[in-house]
Design a protein around this motif. Structure first.
Motif, PDB file in Angstrom:
ATOM      1  N   TYR A 169       0.872  -1.187   0.000  1.00  0.00           N
ATOM      2  CA  TYR A 169       0.000   0.000   0.000  1.00  0.00           C
ATOM      3  C   TYR A 169       0.907   1.234   0.000  1.00  0.00           C
ATOM      4  CZ  TYR A 169      -3.905   3.032   1.258  1.00  0.00           C
ATOM      5  OH  TYR A 169      -4.842   4.027   1.256  1.00  0.00           O
ATOM      6  N   ILE A 170       0.314   2.399   0.178  1.00  0.00           N
ATOM      7  CA  ILE A 170       1.124   3.619   0.274  1.00  0.00           C
ATOM      8  C   ILE A 170       2.031   3.510   1.502  1.00  0.00           C
ATOM      9  CG2 ILE A 170       0.991   6.101   0.757  1.00  0.00           C
ATOM     10  CD1 ILE A 170      -1.816   6.002  -0.617  1.00  0.00           C
ATOM     11  N   SER A 171       3.288   3.860   1.332  1.00  0.00           N
ATOM     12  CA  SER A 171       4.192   3.852   2.493  1.00  0.00           C
ATOM     13  C   SER A 171       5.045   5.120   2.431  1.00  0.00           C
ATOM     14  CB  SER A 171       5.093   2.623   2.445  1.00  0.00           C
ATOM     15  OG  SER A 171       6.133   2.850   1.526  1.00  0.00           O
ATOM     16  N   LYS A 172       5.850   5.306   3.455  1.00  0.00           N
ATOM     17  CA  LYS A 172       6.703   6.505   3.519  1.00  0.00           C
ATOM     18  C   LYS A 172       7.613   6.594   2.303  1.00  0.00           C
ATOM     19  CE  LYS A 172       6.965   8.639   7.872  1.00  0.00           C
ATOM     20  NZ  LYS A 172       5.965   9.506   7.315  1.00  0.00           N
ATOM     21  N   THR A 173       8.025   5.429   1.788  1.00  0.00           N
ATOM     22  CA  THR A 173       8.993   5.440   0.690  1.00  0.00           C
ATOM     23  C   THR A 173       8.304   5.461  -0.684  1.00  0.00           C
ATOM     24  OG1 THR A 173       9.023   3.034   0.762  1.00  0.00           O
ATOM     25  CG2 THR A 173      10.737   4.169   2.009  1.00  0.00           C
ATOM     26  N   SER A 174       6.962   5.469  -0.709  1.00  0.00           N
ATOM     27  CA  SER A 174       6.284   5.413  -2.012  1.00  0.00           C
ATOM     28  C   SER A 174       6.422   6.747  -2.742  1.00  0.00           C
ATOM     29  CB  SER A 174       4.791   5.138  -1.830  1.00  0.00           C
ATOM     30  OG  SER A 174       4.598   3.921  -1.183  1.00  0.00           O
ATOM     31  N   PRO A 175       6.734   6.704  -4.042  1.00  0.00           N
ATOM     32  CA  PRO A 175       6.785   7.963  -4.796  1.00  0.00           C
ATOM     33  C   PRO A 175       5.369   8.536  -4.976  1.00  0.00           C
ATOM     34  CG  PRO A 175       7.181   6.072  -6.242  1.00  0.00           C
ATOM     35  CD  PRO A 175       7.081   5.535  -4.853  1.00  0.00           C
ATOM     36  N   GLN A 176       5.304   9.838  -5.302  1.00  0.00           N
ATOM     37  CA  GLN A 176       4.025  10.545  -5.428  1.00  0.00           C
ATOM     38  C   GLN A 176       3.058   9.831  -6.387  1.00  0.00           C
ATOM     39  OE1 GLN A 176       2.954  12.975  -3.619  1.00  0.00           O
ATOM     40  NE2 GLN A 176       1.079  13.434  -4.765  1.00  0.00           N
ATOM     41  N   CYS A 177       3.606   9.252  -7.475  1.00  0.00           N
ATOM     42  CA  CYS A 177       2.707   8.628  -8.462  1.00  0.00           C
ATOM     43  C   CYS A 177       1.968   7.432  -7.858  1.00  0.00           C
ATOM     44  CB  CYS A 177       3.469   8.227  -9.724  1.00  0.00           C
ATOM     45  SG  CYS A 177       4.732   7.002  -9.426  1.00  0.00           S
ATOM     46  N   VAL A 178       2.545   6.810  -6.832  1.00  0.00           N
ATOM     47  CA  VAL A 178       1.863   5.685  -6.168  1.00  0.00           C
ATOM     48  C   VAL A 178       0.668   6.225  -5.369  1.00  0.00           C
ATOM     49  CG1 VAL A 178       2.110   3.920  -4.375  1.00  0.00           C
ATOM     50  CG2 VAL A 178       3.899   4.210  -6.083  1.00  0.00           C
ATOM     51  N   LEU A 179       0.879   7.344  -4.670  1.00  0.00           N
ATOM     52  CA  LEU A 179      -0.216   7.968  -3.907  1.00  0.00           C
ATOM     53  C   LEU A 179      -1.357   8.332  -4.851  1.00  0.00           C
ATOM     54  CD1 LEU A 179       2.179   8.193  -1.903  1.00  0.00           C
ATOM     55  CD2 LEU A 179       1.343  10.445  -1.284  1.00  0.00           C
ATOM     56  N   GLU A 180      -0.990   8.904  -6.001  1.00  0.00           N
ATOM     57  CA  GLU A 180      -2.025   9.327  -6.965  1.00  0.00           C
ATOM     58  C   GLU A 180      -2.759   8.125  -7.534  1.00  0.00           C
ATOM     59  OE1 GLU A 180       0.304  11.761  -9.550  1.00  0.00           O
ATOM     60  OE2 GLU A 180       0.462  13.324  -8.018  1.00  0.00           O
ATOM     61  N   ALA A 181      -2.022   7.059  -7.791  1.00  0.00           N
ATOM     62  CA  ALA A 181      -2.655   5.862  -8.374  1.00  0.00           C
ATOM     63  C   ALA A 181      -3.683   5.273  -7.405  1.00  0.00           C
ATOM     64  CB  ALA A 181      -1.587   4.827  -8.719  1.00  0.00           C
ATOM     65  N   TYR A 182      -3.340   5.224  -6.109  1.00  0.00           N
ATOM     66  CA  TYR A 182      -4.295   4.692  -5.121  1.00  0.00           C
ATOM     67  C   TYR A 182      -5.511   5.600  -4.985  1.00  0.00           C
ATOM     68  CZ  TYR A 182      -1.747   0.643  -3.413  1.00  0.00           C
ATOM     69  OH  TYR A 182      -1.158  -0.588  -3.319  1.00  0.00           O
ATOM     70  N   SER A 183      -5.252   6.909  -4.987  1.00  0.00           N
ATOM     71  CA  SER A 183      -6.348   7.864  -4.833  1.00  0.00           C
ATOM     72  C   SER A 183      -7.329   7.745  -6.006  1.00  0.00           C
ATOM     73  CB  SER A 183      -5.746   9.273  -4.749  1.00  0.00           C
ATOM     74  OG  SER A 183      -6.739  10.228  -4.820  1.00  0.00           O
ATOM     75  N   LEU A 184      -6.786   7.643  -7.220  1.00  0.00           N
ATOM     76  CA  LEU A 184      -7.634   7.532  -8.410  1.00  0.00           C
ATOM     77  C   LEU A 184      -8.455   6.239  -8.379  1.00  0.00           C
ATOM     78  CD1 LEU A 184      -8.306   8.885 -11.102  1.00  0.00           C
ATOM     79  CD2 LEU A 184      -6.498   7.519 -12.167  1.00  0.00           C
ATOM     80  N   GLN A 185      -7.811   5.156  -7.966  1.00  0.00           N
ATOM     81  CA  GLN A 185      -8.522   3.871  -7.915  1.00  0.00           C
ATOM     82  C   GLN A 185      -9.669   3.940  -6.906  1.00  0.00           C
ATOM     83  OE1 GLN A 185      -7.802   1.212 -10.003  1.00  0.00           O
ATOM     84  NE2 GLN A 185      -9.791   0.545  -9.241  1.00  0.00           N
ATOM     85  N   PHE A 186      -9.406   4.572  -5.737  1.00  0.00           N
ATOM     86  CA  PHE A 186     -10.467   4.683  -4.726  1.00  0.00           C
ATOM     87  C   PHE A 186     -11.636   5.510  -5.263  1.00  0.00           C
ATOM     88  CE2 PHE A 186     -12.672   6.785  -1.243  1.00  0.00           C
ATOM     89  CZ  PHE A 186     -13.090   5.668  -0.528  1.00  0.00           C
TER      90      PHE A 186
END
Ligand SMILES: C[S@@+](CC[C@H](N)C(=O)[O-])C[C@H]1O[C@@H](n2cnc3c(N)ncnc32)[C@H](O)[C@@H]1O
Length: 248
Positions: free
Chosen positions: A173-190
């Motif tokens: 899942y999103i973690s401290k080391t995740s790049p910004q594009c990972v955060l955006e990908a999860y947000s879009l999927q939700f």
């Protein structure tokens, strides 16, 4: 293979958490059921109730008890009203475990409430709540607890390698080391999933029906804070060490 104790600890807190959540949400469920029964949405001869993401666990029947208590606590329900209770989860859910516990549950209800606890017809509806599950305008009360944080899929792109490197390597899942594009990908999927969930329920619930949803939240707007990620980091860590045990 033995389960790492970190994983036991996480699994215990995961299974206890929904019970805690249900006890916090109980007054909200009570109010929603009672307001619905006391509003004149329609003369309800048969009321459709759905629990989405019910799991095979003990909370499934606990929720039904909470709803029965809420119905009993209002003077607005008619003794002739019949209740259709639909338990939903993914196709792979162990519905048999729920069904096997129903006789004991019915006996307990009879003991506690006598014969007059109402006519409840409990059935299972397997399938994803990210899409239609029920006929149009057939539900009066929908509940879902601790389930809507399950996305319909891993966000596109995260499970493949970009430039020879997995974007969210070693994480689930999103973690401290995740790049910004990972955060955006999860947000879009939700957003996509939740919209589909709401559109589907909008067709299935009668006008004036009620829905109570509880899902994990956070007090910070940053999704990578310790508060948001701690349990997923631990789980990812435990899974990675299990994988490395298998590989050695
Ligand atoms: C943490 S459990 C919560 C169980 C129960 N509601 C509780 O409060 O104890 C989450 C459940 O949601 C189910 N689930 C996840 N995605 C789903 C989907 N798209 N459609 C239906 N059920 C889903 C899972 O299979 C799992 O049983």
């Amino acid at each position: 293979m033995s389960m790492p104790c970190q994983l036991c600890h996480i699994s215990n807190s995961f299974s206890l958490m929904p019970i805690k959540i249900l006890s916090v949400v109980k007054p909200i469920i009570d109010e929603a059921v009672q307001k619905m029964l006391c509003s004149n949405i329609a003369p309800i001869g048969s009321m459709g109730i759905a629990d989405l993401g019910c799991s095979p666990g003990p909370n499934t029947l606990l929720l039904i008890s909470i709803i029965i208590d809420a119905i009993h606590a209002t003077s607005c329900s008619s003794s002739s009203t019949e209740f259709r209770v639909f338990l939903n989860d993914l196709f792979s859910n162990d519905f048999n475990t729920i069904f096997m516990s129903l006789p004991a549950f019915y006996n307990q209800l009879k003991e506690e409430k006598g014969d007059g606890f109402g006519s409840f017809f409990i059935s299972a509806v397997p399938g994803s709540f990210y899409g239609r599950l029920f006929p149009a305008k057939s539900l009066h009360f929908v509940h879902s607890s601790s389930s809507l944080h399950w996305l319909s899929q891993v966000p596109p792109g995260l499970d493949c390698q970009a430039a020879g490197k997995a974007l969210n390597k070693g994480k689930i899942y999103i973690s401290k080391t995740s790049p910004q594009c990972v955060l955006e990908a999860y947000s879009l999927q939700f957003h996509k999933d939740f919209l589909l969930f709401l559109k589907s329920r909008a067709e299935e619930i009668v006008g004036g029906g009620r829905m109570v949803l509880s899902l994990m939240g956070r007090s910070s707007s940053d999704p990578s804070t310790q508060e948001s990620c701690y349990q997923w980091e631990l789980l990812a860590h435990a899974l990675m060490s299990m994988v490395s045990e298998v590989n050695t």
